[in-house]
Design an enzyme around this catalytic site. Structure first.
Site, PDB file in Angstrom:
ATOM      1  N   THR A   1      42.857  43.300  43.786  1.00 21.17           N
ATOM      2  CA  THR A   1      42.217  42.218  43.021  1.00 21.17           C
ATOM      3  C   THR A   1      43.078  41.918  41.800  1.00 21.17           C
ATOM      4  O   THR A   1      44.009  41.127  41.880  1.00 21.17           O
ATOM      5  CB  THR A   1      40.770  42.576  42.630  1.00 21.17           C
ATOM      6  OG1 THR A   1      40.744  43.879  42.031  1.00 21.17           O
ATOM      7  CG2 THR A   1      39.865  42.574  43.845  1.00 21.17           C
TER       8      THR A   1
ATOM      9  N   THR B   1      36.353  48.862  39.489  1.00 23.33           N
ATOM     10  CA  THR B   1      36.320  48.449  40.904  1.00 23.33           C
ATOM     11  C   THR B   1      37.544  49.106  41.554  1.00 23.33           C
ATOM     12  O   THR B   1      38.634  48.599  41.404  1.00 23.33           O
ATOM     13  CB  THR B   1      36.405  46.929  40.950  1.00 23.33           C
ATOM     14  OG1 THR B   1      35.346  46.407  40.185  1.00 23.33           O
ATOM     15  CG2 THR B   1      36.379  46.386  42.341  1.00 23.33           C
TER      16      THR B   1
ATOM     17  N   GLU C   1      44.542  47.371  33.901  1.00 25.77           N
ATOM     18  CA  GLU C   1      44.660  46.002  33.397  1.00 25.77           C
ATOM     19  C   GLU C   1      45.249  45.994  31.989  1.00 25.77           C
ATOM     20  O   GLU C   1      44.646  46.502  31.047  1.00 25.77           O
ATOM     21  CB  GLU C   1      43.296  45.327  33.421  1.00 25.77           C
ATOM     22  CG  GLU C   1      42.810  45.058  34.841  1.00 25.77           C
ATOM     23  CD  GLU C   1      41.380  44.591  34.932  1.00 25.77           C
ATOM     24  OE1 GLU C   1      41.026  44.022  35.974  1.00 25.77           O
ATOM     25  OE2 GLU C   1      40.612  44.790  33.969  1.00 25.77           O
TER      26      GLU C   1
END
Length: 393
Positions: free
Chosen positions: A148, A182, A262
Site C-alpha cells: 500500500t 496495516t 512511512e
C-alpha cells in the site's frame, strides 16, 4: 531489502492488477500449493477486526488444511458489515476455483482503506487472471501486489541444509504496532511440520513481528500466516534449525517493515535490560518506541535523553531514575547519555554523528531485576504527516 529468494517446492504464486489501485499497479496476490498445507496464523488483537481476519480465524482455529491464500491491496474490507463477510467468502470461493476446491480451502487477506465496500467483482476477476500467471518464480510480483504505502517490496528466503525452504513476503509501512500480530505476511515452506511445531510457531513471531513499531497504531487487518505443504519430504519436527530459520525469515521481514516505515529515515533498536519483570520491560520499551517526542528526536539526531527517561517514567512500570543508565550505541562505540539520575559527561557531537546514521540502538539499563527485551522502531519525520494527512484524498 535483499530480493534473492528460493521457491519452496509445490508452491506457485502470482501478482496481478485487478483495478483496486490506480495506474495499473499490481494489487492482487495468489499463493497456491499443489497439495494441502498445514497452517499457523496470528491475527490482530484490535477489537475491530476486518472481515478477512474473522473469516481466516475460523479456519485456522479449526485446524483444517488449506491450499491457497488470496490477498488484495487497495481496500481493507473492514467495517463493511455483513456484505464484507460475504465478499471475503466470495474471494475464497473464487480462489478455490484455481484448483477445483472448496471456499474453506482458501484464506483471504485484505489491506487498504477502512470502511469502503470491497469491489468484489474486480477481485474475483483478478483471481481468474492470476490463474494464467501462477509460477514458482513470481514471488516478487506477489510481494508488489500486497503493497500500500510501502516503497519497497519485502521478501525473505532461506534454505535448510537438510533440504527444505522457507520463503515469505510482507507488507506494512504505517499503522504498525502489532500485538498478536496495516501489516500482512504470508510465509511458505515445503517442510512437513508436526502439530507441536505448528503450536510453537506464534512464539517465533512474538520475537519478530511483535517487536516492531512505526507509529503505535494497530491495524484492523494484521495477519501473519505460515503454510507448510511437506513437499520437500523433510519433517522439520526433528530438525533443530527450523525455528532458527523461521526466525531469520520473520525477523528480516519485520525489520524491513520498520525500515520502510512511512517517512522513516532510521532503524532504532530500543533495548531494555534488568527490568523488574518481563511485562515492565516490554511496557517501557514500547513507551519509548511509540513516543512522538522520542521519535522526532531520533529524526533530528538530537541526543535528548530527557525524552527517553520521561517516557520510561510514565510507562506504568517499575522505574527508578537513580538506578538507571541510558547508552547510545552502534555496535562499534558506546556513548553513555544518562547515568544514575543525571546527565553523563559525553561528547555531544559524537552522539549526534552516531544518531545521523541509518541504524543504531538505545540501551536503557533499569537496574531493577533480570528481565530484558527489545523493540525495533523508527524515527518520525515530516513525510509521515504528509503521507497520512492525505491518505484517502
Amino acid at each position: 531489502m535483499e530480493n534473492t529468494f528460493y521457491s519452496p517446492k509445490g508452491f506457485q504464486v502470482a501478482g496481478v492488477a485487478c483495478g483496486l489501485k490506480t495506474g495499473g499497479q499490481k494489487d492482487l496476490a495468489v499463493f497456491l500449493s499443489q497439495t494441502p498445507c498445514q497452517v499457523a496464523g496470528v491475527f490482530t488483537s484490535n477489537k475491530v477486526k476486518a472481515a478477512p481476519v474473522v473469516y481466516d480465524q475460523q479456519i485456522v482455529q479449526s485446524g483444517k488444511s488449506v491450499r491457497a491464500v488470496v490477498a488484495n491491496a487497495g481496500n481493507a474490507n473492514a467495517c463493511t458489515g455483513e456484505a464484507g463477510m460475504q465478499h471475503a467468502q466470495q474471494m475464497a470461493a473464487a480462489g478455490s476455483q484455481l484448483f477445483d476446491g472448496q471456499a474453506d480451502d482458501v484464506l483471504v487477506l485484505s489491506t487498504g482503506v477502512i470502511g469502503v465496500p470491497l469491489p468484489v467483482e474486480k477481485v474475483t476477476g483478478g483471481i481468474e487472471s492470476a490463474a494464467g500467471q501462477l509460477s514458482s518464480a513470481n514471488w516478487l510480483d506477489a510481494a508488489h501486489a500486497i503493497m500500500t504505502t510501502d516503497t519497497e517490496v519485502k521478501i525473505a528466503s532461506v534454505q535448510s541444509p537438510s533440504g527444505y525452504t522457507i520463503t515469505g513476503v510482507a507488507k506494512g509501512a504505517g499503522m504498525i504496532s502489532p500485538n498478536m500480530a496495516t501489516m500482512l505476511s504470508v510465509i511458505c515452506t515445503d517442510a512437513a511440520l508436526t502439530p507441536e511445531m505448528l503450536d510453537k510457531v506464534p512464539h517465533v513471531w512474538a520475537q519478530s513481528f511483535n517487536r516492531i513499531v512505526v507509529d503505535g497504531d494497530m491495524s484492523t487487518n494484521d495477519t501473519v500466516l505460515l503454510l507448510a505443504n511437506g513437499a520437500a519430504g523433510v519433517e522439520a519436527g526433528v530438525e533443530s534449525d527450523f525455528y532458527d530459520l523461521l526466525s531469520e525469515v520473520s525477523t528480516q521481514l519485520a525489520k524491513a517493515i520498520v525500515q520502510d516505515g512511512e517517512g522513516a529515515t532510521k532503524l532504532v533498536t530500543v533495548t531494555i535490560n534488568h527490568a523488574a519483570t518481563p511485562q515492565d520491560a516490554d511496557t517501557i520499551a514500547r513507551a519509548i518506541a511509540t513516543s512522538p517526542l522520542c521519535k522526532t528526536a531520533f529524526y533530528g539526531a538530537d541526543p535528548n535523553w530527557g525524552r527517553v527517561v520521561c517516557a520510561a517514567g510514565y510507562a506504568q512500570a517499575a522505574f527508578d531514575s537513580d538506578k538507571a543508565c541510558l547508552t547510545l550505541t552502534d555496535g562499534a562505540q558506546e556513548i553513555c547519555l544518562f547515568s544514575y539520575g543525571q546527565a553523563a559527561e559525553y561528547d555531544e557531537p559524537a552522539a549526534i554523528a552516531l544518531m545521523e546514521t541509518d541504524a543504531w540502538e538505545l540501551v536503557l539499563d533499569l537496574g531493577l531485576g533480570d528481565s530484558d527485551t527489545w523493540v525495533w522502531t523508527c524515527d518520525l519525520s515530516h513525510e509521515y504527516v504528509t503521507i497520512n494527512g492525505h491518505y484517502r484524498t
